[in-house]
Design a protein around this motif. Sequence first.
Motif, PDB file in Angstrom:
ATOM      1  N   ILE A   1      -1.262 -15.647 -31.662  1.00 58.64           N
ATOM      2  CA  ILE A   1      -1.983 -14.859 -31.123  1.00 58.64           C
ATOM      3  C   ILE A   1      -3.521 -15.425 -30.659  1.00 58.64           C
ATOM      4  N   SER A   2      -4.380 -15.972 -31.797  1.00 60.65           N
ATOM      5  CA  SER A   2      -5.342 -16.417 -31.429  1.00 60.65           C
ATOM      6  C   SER A   2      -5.627 -17.722 -30.730  1.00 60.65           C
ATOM      7  N   GLU A   3      -4.367 -18.568 -30.513  1.00 62.18           N
ATOM      8  CA  GLU A   3      -4.238 -19.556 -29.705  1.00 62.18           C
ATOM      9  C   GLU A   3      -3.870 -19.268 -28.243  1.00 62.18           C
ATOM     10  N   LEU A   4      -3.028 -18.308 -28.057  1.00 69.25           N
ATOM     11  CA  LEU A   4      -2.638 -17.936 -26.805  1.00 69.25           C
ATOM     12  C   LEU A   4      -3.581 -17.017 -25.929  1.00 69.25           C
ATOM     13  N   ILE A   5      -4.305 -16.206 -26.567  1.00 69.77           N
ATOM     14  CA  ILE A   5      -5.239 -15.439 -25.910  1.00 69.77           C
ATOM     15  C   ILE A   5      -6.126 -16.263 -25.096  1.00 69.77           C
ATOM     16  N   PRO A   6      -6.899 -17.267 -25.566  1.00 73.04           N
ATOM     17  CA  PRO A   6      -7.782 -18.147 -24.854  1.00 73.04           C
ATOM     18  C   PRO A   6      -6.985 -18.424 -23.352  1.00 73.04           C
ATOM     19  N   MET A   7      -5.829 -19.022 -23.459  1.00 74.95           N
ATOM     20  CA  MET A   7      -5.078 -19.463 -22.228  1.00 74.95           C
ATOM     21  C   MET A   7      -4.765 -18.304 -21.194  1.00 74.95           C
ATOM     22  N   ALA A   8      -4.406 -17.257 -21.902  1.00 77.59           N
ATOM     23  CA  ALA A   8      -4.164 -16.014 -21.087  1.00 77.59           C
ATOM     24  C   ALA A   8      -5.459 -15.633 -20.436  1.00 77.59           C
ATOM     25  N   ALA A   9      -6.474 -15.590 -21.131  1.00 80.48           N
ATOM     26  CA  ALA A   9      -7.714 -15.158 -20.197  1.00 80.48           C
ATOM     27  C   ALA A   9      -8.106 -16.026 -19.353  1.00 80.48           C
ATOM     28  N   LEU A  10      -8.175 -17.310 -19.632  1.00 77.99           N
ATOM     29  CA  LEU A  10      -8.403 -18.391 -18.529  1.00 77.99           C
ATOM     30  C   LEU A  10      -7.660 -17.920 -17.243  1.00 77.99           C
ATOM     31  N   LEU A  11      -6.148 -17.684 -17.220  1.00 76.24           N
ATOM     32  CA  LEU A  11      -5.537 -17.494 -16.292  1.00 76.24           C
ATOM     33  C   LEU A  11      -5.833 -16.243 -15.533  1.00 76.24           C
ATOM     34  N   THR A  12      -6.243 -15.108 -16.400  1.00 76.81           N
ATOM     35  CA  THR A  12      -6.669 -13.811 -15.652  1.00 76.81           C
ATOM     36  C   THR A  12      -8.011 -14.117 -15.012  1.00 76.81           C
ATOM     37  N   ILE A  13      -8.889 -14.890 -15.952  1.00 74.82           N
ATOM     38  CA  ILE A  13     -10.212 -15.166 -14.779  1.00 74.82           C
ATOM     39  C   ILE A  13      -9.885 -15.905 -13.646  1.00 74.82           C
ATOM     40  N   ARG A  14      -9.002 -16.755 -13.534  1.00 73.50           N
ATOM     41  CA  ARG A  14      -8.630 -17.361 -12.199  1.00 73.50           C
ATOM     42  C   ARG A  14      -8.151 -16.476 -11.445  1.00 73.50           C
ATOM     43  N   GLN A  15      -7.337 -15.592 -11.565  1.00 72.02           N
ATOM     44  CA  GLN A  15      -6.577 -14.870 -10.632  1.00 72.02           C
ATOM     45  C   GLN A  15      -7.750 -13.629 -10.261  1.00 72.02           C
ATOM     46  N   ARG A  16      -8.629 -13.116 -11.114  1.00 75.01           N
ATOM     47  CA  ARG A  16      -9.480 -12.244 -10.871  1.00 75.01           C
ATOM     48  C   ARG A  16     -10.555 -12.729  -9.985  1.00 75.01           C
ATOM     49  N   ARG A  17     -10.872 -14.048  -9.951  1.00 74.92           N
ATOM     50  CA  ARG A  17     -11.862 -14.755  -9.124  1.00 74.92           C
ATOM     51  C   ARG A  17     -11.322 -14.984  -7.735  1.00 74.92           C
ATOM     52  N   ARG A  18      -9.961 -15.420  -7.753  1.00 73.05           N
ATOM     53  CA  ARG A  18      -9.436 -15.393  -6.328  1.00 73.05           C
ATOM     54  C   ARG A  18      -9.420 -14.031  -5.635  1.00 73.05           C
ATOM     55  N   ALA A  19      -9.203 -12.917  -6.503  1.00 76.21           N
ATOM     56  CA  ALA A  19      -9.077 -11.509  -5.696  1.00 76.21           C
ATOM     57  C   ALA A  19     -10.402 -10.773  -5.716  1.00 76.21           C
ATOM     58  N   GLY A  20     -11.231 -11.463  -6.212  1.00 75.94           N
ATOM     59  CA  GLY A  20     -12.873 -10.980  -6.089  1.00 75.94           C
ATOM     60  C   GLY A  20     -12.961  -9.970  -7.114  1.00 75.94           C
TER      61      GLY A  20
END
Length: 176
Positions: A55-74
């Motif tokens: 849990i503690s090690e995969l959340i950062p990866m999921a958060a980074l991917l979500t940040i990237r997706q949200r930035r692309r979508a504004g």
Amino acid sequence: MKSRAERIEGLLLVAILLIVAGFAGAASFTHVKDWTMANSPAGTGEWFGWANAVISELIPMAALLTIRQRRRAGGSVGYPLFLLVCAAGLSLSAQLAVAKPGPSGWLLSAVPALAFLGLSKLVLAQAPAAAPAEQEEPAPISVSVPEEIPAPNPPRLGLVPVPASAFPARPREAAL
């Protein structure tokens, strides 16, 4: 469109990220699991330590991917960024807790998490916009110019031409 070299570079970066993630994950998972088990009640199953690690090690990866997706979508990146900071803090806390006391122990123990987070940001961050020099030049504008340019009309000074018939005729004087 990306060139072939850019696509290959991108694939190499992702491959490096995956290799670092594998080794960082193994080290971090072990540290988080050991810390969890050292601080859990007696009789707690090993699975609980591994669950916390995953849990503690995969959340950062999921958060980074979500940040990237949200930035692309504004969109807003506030919540995924909050999760990233919390999960990274938890992972680093576990790594420092199981480290040999002292700066060198803390540094060596934290390297896997720091390397993975830094590399993830590097690889998954949105590429900057192309510099103005690299942007395509606009197509030249074609202008046709006539071969002979007519002379402009002379400016009028407010004088109105008056026909000669408007003036009375004068008698001619006799020649002397």
